[in-house]
Scaffold this motif. Sequence first.
Motif, PDB file in Angstrom:
ATOM      1  N   ALA A  32       0.821  -1.216   0.000  1.00 39.73           N
ATOM      2  CA  ALA A  32       0.000   0.000   0.000  1.00 39.73           C
ATOM      3  C   ALA A  32       0.850   1.258   0.000  1.00 39.73           C
ATOM      4  CB  ALA A  32      -0.933   0.005   1.205  1.00 39.73           C
ATOM      5  N   ARG A  33       2.138   1.116   0.344  1.00 40.07           N
ATOM      6  CA  ARG A  33       3.053   2.250   0.360  1.00 40.07           C
ATOM      7  C   ARG A  33       3.993   2.227  -0.843  1.00 40.07           C
ATOM      8  NH1 ARG A  33       0.745   1.190   4.610  1.00 40.07           N
ATOM      9  NH2 ARG A  33       0.444   2.690   6.315  1.00 40.07           N
ATOM     10  N   GLY A  34       3.612   1.441  -1.847  1.00 35.19           N
ATOM     11  CA  GLY A  34       4.336   1.462  -3.109  1.00 35.19           C
ATOM     12  C   GLY A  34       5.489   0.495  -3.223  1.00 35.19           C
ATOM     13  N   VAL A  35       5.684  -0.380  -2.245  1.00 32.27           N
ATOM     14  CA  VAL A  35       6.765  -1.358  -2.333  1.00 32.27           C
ATOM     15  C   VAL A  35       6.312  -2.501  -3.238  1.00 32.27           C
ATOM     16  CG1 VAL A  35       8.207  -2.993  -1.066  1.00 32.27           C
ATOM     17  CG2 VAL A  35       7.652  -0.761  -0.057  1.00 32.27           C
ATOM     18  N   ALA A  36       7.011  -2.689  -4.347  1.00 36.56           N
ATOM     19  CA  ALA A  36       6.649  -3.743  -5.298  1.00 36.56           C
ATOM     20  C   ALA A  36       7.734  -4.799  -5.425  1.00 36.56           C
ATOM     21  CB  ALA A  36       6.378  -3.139  -6.672  1.00 36.56           C
ATOM     22  N   ASP A  37       8.953  -4.443  -5.053  1.00 42.30           N
ATOM     23  CA  ASP A  37      10.098  -5.346  -5.192  1.00 42.30           C
ATOM     24  C   ASP A  37      10.582  -5.740  -3.806  1.00 42.30           C
ATOM     25  OD1 ASP A  37      12.523  -6.579  -5.610  1.00 42.30           O
ATOM     26  OD2 ASP A  37      13.295  -5.081  -6.991  1.00 42.30           O
ATOM     27  N   PRO A  38      10.731  -7.043  -3.525  1.00 43.78           N
ATOM     28  CA  PRO A  38      11.236  -7.477  -2.220  1.00 43.78           C
ATOM     29  C   PRO A  38      12.580  -6.853  -1.854  1.00 43.78           C
ATOM     30  CG  PRO A  38      10.341  -9.348  -3.419  1.00 43.78           C
ATOM     31  CD  PRO A  38      10.338  -8.196  -4.368  1.00 43.78           C
ATOM     32  N   GLY A  39      13.375  -6.503  -2.872  1.00 42.61           N
ATOM     33  CA  GLY A  39      14.659  -5.866  -2.591  1.00 42.61           C
ATOM     34  C   GLY A  39      14.527  -4.540  -1.878  1.00 42.61           C
ATOM     35  N   GLU A  40      13.362  -3.897  -2.011  1.00 46.42           N
ATOM     36  CA  GLU A  40      13.136  -2.613  -1.341  1.00 46.42           C
ATOM     37  C   GLU A  40      12.977  -2.761   0.165  1.00 46.42           C
ATOM     38  OE1 GLU A  40      10.273   0.070  -3.324  1.00 46.42           O
ATOM     39  OE2 GLU A  40      10.134  -1.498  -4.845  1.00 46.42           O
ATOM     40  N   LEU A  41      12.828  -4.000   0.633  1.00 49.33           N
ATOM     41  CA  LEU A  41      12.674  -4.235   2.061  1.00 49.33           C
ATOM     42  C   LEU A  41      13.995  -4.590   2.738  1.00 49.33           C
ATOM     43  CD1 LEU A  41       9.334  -6.281   2.128  1.00 49.33           C
ATOM     44  CD2 LEU A  41       9.673  -3.818   2.458  1.00 49.33           C
ATOM     45  N   SER A  42      15.066  -4.665   1.955  1.00 48.37           N
ATOM     46  CA  SER A  42      16.360  -4.996   2.546  1.00 48.37           C
ATOM     47  C   SER A  42      16.784  -3.904   3.526  1.00 48.37           C
ATOM     48  CB  SER A  42      17.418  -5.140   1.458  1.00 48.37           C
ATOM     49  OG  SER A  42      18.690  -5.347   2.037  1.00 48.37           O
ATOM     50  N   THR A  43      17.300  -4.314   4.670  1.00 47.56           N
ATOM     51  CA  THR A  43      17.732  -3.348   5.679  1.00 47.56           C
ATOM     52  C   THR A  43      19.197  -3.526   6.044  1.00 47.56           C
ATOM     53  OG1 THR A  43      16.984  -4.810   7.460  1.00 47.56           O
ATOM     54  CG2 THR A  43      15.421  -3.148   6.667  1.00 47.56           C
ATOM     55  N   THR A  44      19.945  -4.277   5.246  1.00 43.69           N
ATOM     56  CA  THR A  44      21.344  -4.514   5.562  1.00 43.69           C
ATOM     57  C   THR A  44      22.202  -3.327   5.145  1.00 43.69           C
ATOM     58  OG1 THR A  44      21.852  -5.569   3.440  1.00 43.69           O
ATOM     59  CG2 THR A  44      21.017  -6.991   5.216  1.00 43.69           C
ATOM     60  N   PHE A  45      23.275  -3.129   5.863  1.00 41.07           N
ATOM     61  CA  PHE A  45      24.201  -2.036   5.558  1.00 41.07           C
ATOM     62  C   PHE A  45      24.754  -2.193   4.146  1.00 41.07           C
ATOM     63  CE2 PHE A  45      28.324   0.250   6.199  1.00 41.07           C
ATOM     64  CZ  PHE A  45      27.789   1.484   6.503  1.00 41.07           C
ATOM     65  N   ALA A  46      24.950  -3.437   3.724  1.00 40.43           N
ATOM     66  CA  ALA A  46      25.499  -3.704   2.396  1.00 40.43           C
ATOM     67  C   ALA A  46      24.551  -3.291   1.277  1.00 40.43           C
ATOM     68  CB  ALA A  46      25.838  -5.189   2.264  1.00 40.43           C
TER      69      ALA A  46
END
Length: 566
Positions: A32-46
């Motif tokens: 609902a907030r526009g996230v379509a790609d699972p990669g956008e949820l990555s939270t790693t420093f890398a």
Amino acid sequence: MPEILHRPVDAESVARLVATGCDPRLARLYAARGVADPGELSTTFASLVSPDRLLNADHAARLLADAIERREHLVIVADYDADGATACAVGLRALRSMGAIVDSFVPNRFEHGYGLTPEIVKEAAALKPSLLITVDNGIAAVAGVDAANALGMRVLVTDHHLPGSELPRAECIVNPNQAGCTFPSKHLAGVGVIFYVMLALRGELRRRGAFAGKPEPQLAELLDLVALGTVADVVRLDTNNRILVTQGLARIRGGKASPGVRALFEAAGRMPRRATVYDLAFVVGPRLNAAGRLDDMSLGIECLSTDNEERAAELAANLDKLNRERREIEVDMVESALKLLESVDPGEGYSLSVHRPDWHGGVVGILASRLKDRFHRPVFAFAQDGAAFLKGSGRSIHGLHLRDALDLVDKRNPGLLERFGGHAAAAGVTIPAGRLADFAAAFEAVAREALTAADLERRIDVDGELTAQDMGGDFARLLRDAVWGQGFPEPRFVGTFEVASQRVVGERHVKLALKRGGRGYPAMRFGSADPLPASVVAVYRLDLNEYLGEESLQLTIEHWESATPS
């Protein structure tokens, strides 16, 4: 009555997120907030965007590395808000860890005004720096940079504000919003920009062999400061900023925060191990901002840059005291502003421009924000700036880019604006003392062109209704630990409830017992003691209330309507 709108959810995006292991409930919220790609949820420093993609970061790194090798004196010129303070602290800590000789200079809001002005340059010159480094300012400092150049000082500008028509003639400019910069995260705060420059500098020093035989500086240790400044400056939490904030919160929760951040949490009576974005935005951030609003932000910068636990605690206590004073001033100013506007029907205008001679210049931004929320109009609130000028702080609604609106006012009314700058949602402006009516008319004309009548109607976006199964502490903890904020709003839900009981607590709050489907839900409504009817449609957040070390579910009611038609 505001309109309650359900955020649309893309089913295919939800499916992709769930397929990678995302909790289905969170997947719906993210989609609902526009996230379509699972990669956008990555939270790693890398997963952070590489510093190589930030225009001129490599040039800044070479400039700083040369200065460190030559043992030159560096001076950071900071802004006086939380973003500027955290950016300054990041710069001081990182540069010192890499062997630099560096000090800081922060303008006083009431004596110097904003940014690298010629007057600031003259005072900073007393420290005899060979290089001035701006953080969270400088992109508009054409005269200030010229003054520094004339005195033989080079300038490195690091900023995130939108550039004007003329860039300063600095040795180097790092700003993701300057022309030609393809850095994908345009919403970096000032603290994010200097953090990226420090990453680039470490890489440059690594290539020069500066860390041979000794450990490299761990810049990840600064992420608590980066998270604080990013949230406090209310920049958009795009993917890259969410990584910075998530990593910073993880350090705070893990007991690895800097002494100053830890002391600010303790002064506010909050537990760092349960730190949330809310704490950064509404607990720690305001205490830091209070120094720049009422006193001198050097207090805040020292608090964030010291390694002495006792000194950090002393400074945090002073900042907490200033914040209490700020709240008292704010309450009085809001009351006087509302009295001033009693005769004004906001429906007749598309904007508000207000001023009283006794308003405090450090708090007009907060006042503008309160009035914007109340009337759902773009607002400028002005305080006296000496005898000759009024200094205003503005806040806007969706549909009107405030800095662009000021640019249009300036082009159409030469001489009306002494100076201006800012973002889409917040901006500052200085005008001649006798020209408030001229400014109000010019700003109103621009607002009417940009906004429609529908834009002025308040709306509340919600994430649908929750089942009884989801209305529990486990889901509330998932929501609490996630990163929400500007451009990635915290979830709100809607539902119909019976009001089983209600009582006023603390004069301005209501403690409620709600019922739905035979189940009871404790709830709070803050800031209003008005009684609720027997049945309501409520917009609420899932919260957790802690008592004697135990957490329990609590609904926080943000809006209600009678469920029974009148």
